[in-house]
Design an enzyme around this catalytic site. Structure first.
Site, short mmCIF file in Angstrom:
data_model
loop_
_atom_site.label_atom_id
_atom_site.label_comp_id
_atom_site.label_asym_id
_atom_site.label_seq_id
_atom_site.Cartn_x
_atom_site.Cartn_y
_atom_site.Cartn_z
N GLU A 17 0.84 -1.20 0.00
CA GLU A 17 0.00 0.00 0.00
C GLU A 17 0.88 1.25 0.00
O GLU A 17 1.86 1.32 0.71
CB GLU A 17 -0.85 -0.04 1.28
N ALA A 51 -9.39 11.23 3.61
CA ALA A 51 -10.69 11.86 3.87
C ALA A 51 -10.68 13.28 3.31
O ALA A 51 -9.82 14.07 3.67
CB ALA A 51 -10.97 11.87 5.35
N HIS A 78 -8.23 2.76 -3.31
CA HIS A 78 -9.13 2.76 -2.16
C HIS A 78 -10.20 3.84 -2.41
O HIS A 78 -9.92 4.85 -3.05
CB HIS A 78 -8.39 3.11 -0.87
N GLY A 109 -14.70 4.26 5.60
CA GLY A 109 -13.90 5.39 6.06
C GLY A 109 -14.35 5.86 7.42
O GLY A 109 -15.27 5.28 8.02
N ASP A 110 -13.71 6.89 7.92
CA ASP A 110 -14.06 7.47 9.22
C ASP A 110 -14.36 8.94 9.03
O ASP A 110 -13.68 9.62 8.26
CB ASP A 110 -12.89 7.30 10.20
N TYR A 144 -10.87 -7.09 9.91
CA TYR A 144 -10.24 -6.70 11.17
C TYR A 144 -9.96 -7.92 12.05
O TYR A 144 -10.88 -8.42 12.72
CB TYR A 144 -11.15 -5.68 11.90
N LYS A 164 -20.68 -8.16 3.83
CA LYS A 164 -19.89 -7.39 2.86
C LYS A 164 -19.43 -8.30 1.72
O LYS A 164 -19.43 -7.90 0.56
CB LYS A 164 -18.69 -6.79 3.60
#
Ligand code: FAD
Length: 288
Positions: A17, A51, A78, A109-110, A144, A164
Site C-alpha cells: 500500500e 478523507a 481505495h 472510512g471514518d 479486522y 460485505k
C-alpha cells in the site's frame, strides 16, 4: 487484472500500500516511491484514499493510473463512502475505468471533522453492492483480525464481514496486527462463517515509536509483550528500532506464510528501502 485472480496459484500473493504524498511533499515524491518499489515485484499496489482529499497533491485515481500504466503493476484504488457520495463514486469509477484500473478497495472510512460526511452509503457493504452493479471492477474490502473498533464483539464483526462479502467483495485485506495468533483465530472464524474469499494479512513494520503508538490508538491493534519490550528498549534509537521493526515484520510474515496465509499486504508508508529489505529477506519464502 482483477486482484482475486492472483490467488490460488500455489504461492503467497504479496501486495503493498502507498499513500498520495501530502501537499507539503515535493510533487514528484510519488515517482521516487514507485521507482523504488518497482523492482520489488509486488503482485499489486494499492493507493489509499484520504478523507476529503484536499491535503494531497495527487489523487488516488491519478496514482493508481500511474502504477497501472507506467509501472505496469496491477493497481487498486481505495475509495471511502464517508468522503464520496453517489456522484463522486460514479465520477471516480469512470476515471478509474478510463485509465484501466480494474480494482477498488471499497471502504466506509471514518468521519473527518474538517469535512461533512457524505451520506449516500452508510456502510462499506452498500458501496460494495453499488460498485458490483456496474459489473466491471474487482472489489476488495477491509477486515479486522481483532474486530473493528466500533463492533460490540468479534461475532457481530464477522457477521457484518460476511454481509460485505455477500454484497460482492471478492478479496479482503486485513487491518495491521502484531500478534499472528489474532490473525489465525480470525481466519478460522471467517472460514467457519462461510467467508471463502482470499484474505490478505496486513503487516506494518514498526519504524517509529510515536507513529506506531498513534496507529495503534487509531485502529485498536493490541501490542504483544514482545513488541512492547522492543519499543521500550529501542524506541529512542531510530536505527536500532528500524532493525528491530524490520526483523519483527519478517518474523511475522515468515510465520504467516508457514501457517498457510494466501497473501501478505505490506503497509510500506511510502518507504521503498524498508519494503525492499523485507522482500529480500522473504524472497524464497514468498514463492511458496
Ligand atoms: P464497514 O465495513 O462499513 O464497517 C464499519 C463498522 O460498521 C464495523 O464495526 C462493522 O462491524 C459495522 N457494520 C457494518 N455493517 C453494518 C450494519 N449493516 N449495521 C450495523 N453495523 C454495521 N480509511 C481511509 O480513510 N482511507 C483509506 O484508504 C483506508 N484504507 C484502509 C485499508 C485497509 C486494508 C483497512 C483495514 C482500513 C482502511 N481504512 C481507510 C480505514 C477504514 O476506513 C476504517 O477502519 C473504517 O472505520 C471502517 O471502514 P470499513 O470499510 O471496514 O467499514
Amino acid at each position: 487484472m482483477k486482484l482475486c485472480e492472483l490467488f490460488g496459484k500455489g504461492r503467497t500473493v504479496f501486495t503493498c500500500e502507498v499513500f498520495p504524498p501530502k501537499k507539503t511533499a515535493p510533487v514528484d515524491s510519488i515517482y521516487k516511491t514507485l521507482d523504488g518499489m518497482k523492482d520489488i515485484r509486488f503482485d499489486a499496489i494499492s493507493v489509499t484514499f484520504g478523507a476529503g482529499g484536499s491535503n494531497v497533491n495527487q489523487s488516488t485515481q491519478e496514482i493508481a493510473a500511474l502504477i497501472e500504466n507506467q509501472y505496469h503493476i496491477p493497481a487498486m484504488a481505495h475509495l471511502t463512502c464517508v468522503a464520496a457520495g453517489r456522484e463522486d463514486v460514479d465520477r471516480i469509477l469512470d476515471q478509474l475505468k478510463a485509465s484501466g484500473v480494474e480494482n477498488v478497495l471499497a471502504l466506509r472510512g471514518d468521519a473527518n471533522p474538517d469535512y461533512p460526511p457524505k451520506t449516500d452509503f452508510k456502510y462499506a457493504s452498500e458501496l460494495v453492492a453499488y460498485i458490483r452493479e456496474r459489473g466491471d471492477f474487482g472489489i476488495s474490502a477491509a477486515c479486522y483480525p481483532e474486530g473493528h473498533l466500533e463492533s460490540p464483539d468479534m461475532v457481530s464483526d464477522v457477521r457484518r464481514l460476511k454481509e460485505k462479502v455477500d454484497a460482492g467483495a471478492q478479496h479482503l485485506v486485513s487491518q495491521l496486527f502484531f500478534d499472528n495468533d489474532d490473525f489465525f483465530r480470525f481466519l478460522e472464524r471467517a472460514r467457519i462463517a462461510g467467508i471463502n474469499v482470499p484474505i490478505e494479512a496486513g503487516i506494518m513494520p514498526v519504524l517509529s515509536a510515536k507513529s506506531i503508538q498513534r496507529m495503534v490508538s487509531l485502529c485498536g491493534a493490541s501490542m504483544p509483550a514482545k513488541l512492547t519490550r522492543i519499543l521500550a528498549r529501542y524506541g529512542d534509537h531510530p536505527e536500532a528500532l528500524r532493525e528491530a521493526g524490520i526483523a519483527y515484520a519478517i518474523d511475522q510474515i515468515t510465520d504467516l506464510i508457514a501457517g498457510g496465509v494466501e497473501g501478505i499486504h505490506l503497509y510500506t508508508m511510502n518507504n521503498p528501502d524498508v519494503a525492499r529489505e523485507i522482500a529480500k529477506s522473504i524472497a524464497s519464502i514468498r514463492k511458496l
